[in-house]
Motif scaffolding. Structure first.
Motif, PDB file in Angstrom:
ATOM      1  N   PRO A  24       0.865  -1.041  -0.011  1.00  0.00           N
ATOM      2  CA  PRO A  24       0.052  -0.003   0.012  1.00  0.00           C
ATOM      3  C   PRO A  24       0.833   1.208   0.176  1.00  0.00           C
ATOM      4  O   PRO A  24       1.876   1.460   0.434  1.00  0.00           O
ATOM      5  N   ALA A  25       0.430   2.379  -0.515  1.00  0.00           N
ATOM      6  CA  ALA A  25       1.122   3.434  -0.693  1.00  0.00           C
ATOM      7  C   ALA A  25       0.912   4.115   0.600  1.00  0.00           C
ATOM      8  O   ALA A  25       0.033   4.384   1.289  1.00  0.00           O
ATOM      9  N   HIS A  26       2.265   4.528   1.052  1.00  0.00           N
ATOM     10  CA  HIS A  26       2.246   5.337   2.555  1.00  0.00           C
ATOM     11  C   HIS A  26       2.697   6.785   2.200  1.00  0.00           C
ATOM     12  O   HIS A  26       3.271   7.032   1.158  1.00  0.00           O
ATOM     13  N   GLY A  27       2.193   7.841   3.053  1.00  0.00           N
ATOM     14  CA  GLY A  27       2.593   9.114   2.881  1.00  0.00           C
ATOM     15  C   GLY A  27       1.485   9.903   2.650  1.00  0.00           C
ATOM     16  O   GLY A  27       0.556   9.527   2.622  1.00  0.00           O
ATOM     17  N   ALA A  28       1.845  10.993   2.448  1.00  0.00           N
ATOM     18  CA  ALA A  28       0.743  12.176   2.179  1.00  0.00           C
ATOM     19  C   ALA A  28      -0.095  11.909   0.835  1.00  0.00           C
ATOM     20  O   ALA A  28      -1.070  12.228   0.562  1.00  0.00           O
ATOM     21  N   GLY A  29       0.782  11.501  -0.289  1.00  0.00           N
ATOM     22  CA  GLY A  29       0.362  11.624  -1.636  1.00  0.00           C
ATOM     23  C   GLY A  29      -0.534  10.273  -1.929  1.00  0.00           C
ATOM     24  O   GLY A  29      -1.001   9.950  -2.952  1.00  0.00           O
ATOM     25  N   GLY A  30      -0.593   9.212  -0.986  1.00  0.00           N
ATOM     26  CA  GLY A  30      -1.073   8.056  -1.174  1.00  0.00           C
ATOM     27  C   GLY A  30      -2.670   7.947  -1.262  1.00  0.00           C
ATOM     28  O   GLY A  30      -3.461   8.976  -0.653  1.00  0.00           O
ATOM     29  N   SER A  31      -3.119   7.307  -2.397  1.00  0.00           N
ATOM     30  CA  SER A  31      -4.811   7.619  -2.634  1.00  0.00           C
ATOM     31  C   SER A  31      -5.695   6.415  -2.223  1.00  0.00           C
ATOM     32  O   SER A  31      -6.516   6.271  -2.366  1.00  0.00           O
ATOM     33  N   GLY A  32      -4.894   5.389  -1.560  1.00  0.00           N
ATOM     34  CA  GLY A  32      -5.369   4.154  -0.971  1.00  0.00           C
ATOM     35  C   GLY A  32      -5.848   4.520   0.528  1.00  0.00           C
ATOM     36  O   GLY A  32      -5.574   5.409   0.957  1.00  0.00           O
ATOM     37  N   LEU A  33      -6.410   3.682   0.846  1.00  0.00           N
ATOM     38  CA  LEU A  33      -6.496   3.870   2.646  1.00  0.00           C
ATOM     39  C   LEU A  33      -5.831   2.827   3.547  1.00  0.00           C
ATOM     40  O   LEU A  33      -5.673   1.550   3.250  1.00  0.00           O
ATOM     41  N   GLU A  34      -5.092   3.704   4.170  1.00  0.00           N
ATOM     42  CA  GLU A  34      -4.220   2.870   5.091  1.00  0.00           C
ATOM     43  C   GLU A  34      -4.993   2.644   6.343  1.00  0.00           C
ATOM     44  O   GLU A  34      -5.466   3.305   6.824  1.00  0.00           O
ATOM     45  N   VAL A  35      -4.850   1.408   6.971  1.00  0.00           N
ATOM     46  CA  VAL A  35      -5.598   0.960   8.059  1.00  0.00           C
ATOM     47  C   VAL A  35      -4.467   0.410   9.182  1.00  0.00           C
ATOM     48  O   VAL A  35      -3.506  -0.433   8.873  1.00  0.00           O
ATOM     49  N   TYR A  36      -4.436   1.104  10.373  1.00  0.00           N
ATOM     50  CA  TYR A  36      -3.136   0.787  11.157  1.00  0.00           C
ATOM     51  C   TYR A  36      -3.784   0.654  12.648  1.00  0.00           C
ATOM     52  O   TYR A  36      -4.439   1.442  13.128  1.00  0.00           O
ATOM     53  N   PRO A  37      -3.630  -0.523  13.343  1.00  0.00           N
ATOM     54  CA  PRO A  37      -2.708  -1.780  12.694  1.00  0.00           C
ATOM     55  C   PRO A  37      -3.674  -2.259  11.963  1.00  0.00           C
ATOM     56  O   PRO A  37      -5.114  -2.341  11.767  1.00  0.00           O
ATOM     57  N   SER A  38      -3.323  -3.024  10.678  1.00  0.00           N
ATOM     58  CA  SER A  38      -3.889  -3.920   9.784  1.00  0.00           C
ATOM     59  C   SER A  38      -4.559  -5.039  10.245  1.00  0.00           C
ATOM     60  O   SER A  38      -5.499  -5.555   9.766  1.00  0.00           O
ATOM     61  N   SER A  39      -4.038  -5.370  11.551  1.00  0.00           N
ATOM     62  CA  SER A  39      -4.627  -6.695  12.380  1.00  0.00           C
ATOM     63  C   SER A  39      -4.879  -6.215  13.772  1.00  0.00           C
ATOM     64  O   SER A  39      -4.018  -5.739  14.339  1.00  0.00           O
ATOM     65  N   ALA A  40      -5.991  -6.421  14.124  1.00  0.00           N
ATOM     66  CA  ALA A  40      -6.434  -6.004  15.618  1.00  0.00           C
ATOM     67  C   ALA A  40      -7.151  -6.748  16.235  1.00  0.00           C
ATOM     68  O   ALA A  40      -7.857  -7.846  15.592  1.00  0.00           O
ATOM     69  N   VAL A  41      -7.352  -6.700  17.391  1.00  0.00           N
ATOM     70  CA  VAL A  41      -7.988  -7.681  18.602  1.00  0.00           C
ATOM     71  C   VAL A  41      -9.384  -6.919  18.849  1.00  0.00           C
ATOM     72  O   VAL A  41      -9.296  -5.930  18.970  1.00  0.00           O
ATOM     73  N   PRO A  42     -10.303  -7.759  19.284  1.00  0.00           N
ATOM     74  CA  PRO A  42     -11.591  -6.944  19.608  1.00  0.00           C
ATOM     75  C   PRO A  42     -11.150  -6.112  20.719  1.00  0.00           C
ATOM     76  O   PRO A  42     -10.378  -6.545  21.643  1.00  0.00           O
ATOM     77  N   ASP A  43     -11.982  -5.027  20.919  1.00  0.00           N
ATOM     78  CA  ASP A  43     -11.890  -3.883  21.874  1.00  0.00           C
ATOM     79  C   ASP A  43     -10.569  -3.083  21.730  1.00  0.00           C
ATOM     80  O   ASP A  43     -10.050  -2.811  22.998  1.00  0.00           O
ATOM     81  N   SER A  44      -9.931  -3.084  20.673  1.00  0.00           N
ATOM     82  CA  SER A  44      -8.790  -2.163  20.373  1.00  0.00           C
ATOM     83  C   SER A  44      -9.224  -1.026  19.366  1.00  0.00           C
ATOM     84  O   SER A  44     -10.335  -1.003  18.664  1.00  0.00           O
ATOM     85  N   ARG A  45      -8.415  -0.018  19.343  1.00  0.00           N
ATOM     86  CA  ARG A  45      -8.404   1.216  18.425  1.00  0.00           C
ATOM     87  C   ARG A  45      -7.941   0.783  17.208  1.00  0.00           C
ATOM     88  O   ARG A  45      -6.654   0.293  17.187  1.00  0.00           O
ATOM     89  N   VAL A  46      -8.493   1.401  16.096  1.00  0.00           N
ATOM     90  CA  VAL A  46      -7.817   1.343  14.725  1.00  0.00           C
ATOM     91  C   VAL A  46      -7.901   2.889  14.096  1.00  0.00           C
ATOM     92  O   VAL A  46      -8.724   3.529  14.309  1.00  0.00           O
ATOM     93  N   ALA A  47      -6.816   3.107  13.587  1.00  0.00           N
ATOM     94  CA  ALA A  47      -6.623   4.335  12.723  1.00  0.00           C
ATOM     95  C   ALA A  47      -6.644   4.191  11.309  1.00  0.00           C
ATOM     96  O   ALA A  47      -6.062   3.179  10.927  1.00  0.00           O
ATOM     97  N   VAL A  48      -7.290   5.094  10.576  1.00  0.00           N
ATOM     98  CA  VAL A  48      -7.213   5.063   9.366  1.00  0.00           C
ATOM     99  C   VAL A  48      -6.988   6.348   8.592  1.00  0.00           C
ATOM    100  O   VAL A  48      -6.847   7.590   9.464  1.00  0.00           O
ATOM    101  N   ARG A  49      -6.296   6.387   7.413  1.00  0.00           N
ATOM    102  CA  ARG A  49      -5.836   7.735   6.968  1.00  0.00           C
ATOM    103  C   ARG A  49      -5.707   7.422   5.463  1.00  0.00           C
ATOM    104  O   ARG A  49      -5.460   6.286   4.824  1.00  0.00           O
TER     105      ARG A  49
END
Length: 173
Positions: A24-49
């Motif tokens: 996936p494209a990282h950085g300001a110019g990326g046109s995809g959706l970055e999901v961090y972390p890409s693998s999570a457990v229930p009741d955890s926080r996920v960030a997207v950009r």
């Protein structure tokens, strides 16, 4: 030898190029959706950009597939992308879920995947107990038996040393 080195180098470069193209494209110019972390457990926080919404744009995220509902994305200060967060519900089942973001201007749709893993995967499992190999370990891991064995060995060593000392002096046995 030279031909083999060229083949290996060319193959390694080809694999590296394919991996970069699939990443996936990282950085300001990326046109995809970055999901961090890409693998999570229930009741955890996920960030997207994403950088797909342009400068100063806003967006609305949708994590209903995993049961988290919608969430807002806002421009990040000093960056050309929008970001948001959501919490994976405690009731989320393991699997791969699609996270969708729609840009406010133009309605552009961007997606990314979130993998939910069971909560037990977060903790490292260590083996417990003894290995049944049939070699040694006759007394087992009991500390009382181990101490008794050490005491017997100490008495035998002391007795052997005493006997060797007497023999060296010529006292006989």
């Amino acid at each position: 030898m030279r031909r083999t080195a060229r083949l290996l180098t060319g193959g390694a470069l080809g694999v590296a190029a394919a991996a970069l193209a699939a990443a996936p494209a990282h950085g300001a110019g990326g046109s995809g959706l970055e999901v961090y972390p890409s693998s999570a457990v229930p009741d955890s926080r996920v960030a997207v950009r994403t950088g797909a919404c342009g400068d100063g744009g806003t967006a609305q995220g949708d994590a209903a597939a995993v049961g988290a509902g919608s969430f807002p994305l806002a421009p990040r200060t000093g960056e050309r992308d929008v970001a948001g967060r959501f919490r994976v519900p405690p009731s989320a089942q393991p699997g791969t879920y699609e996270i969708v973001v729609r840009c406010a201007a133009g309605g552009r749709r961007v997606t990314g995947d979130l993998v939910v893993t069971p909560a037990s995967h977060r903790q490292q499992a260590y083996p417990r107990g003894t290995v049944k190999t049939g070699v040694g370990g006759a007394l087992g891991p009991d500390p009382v038996q181990t101490a008794a064995g050490v005491a017997v060995l100490a008495v035998a060593a002391a007795g052997g040393t005493w006997l060797l000392h007497r023999r060296a002096r010529g006292d006989g046995i």
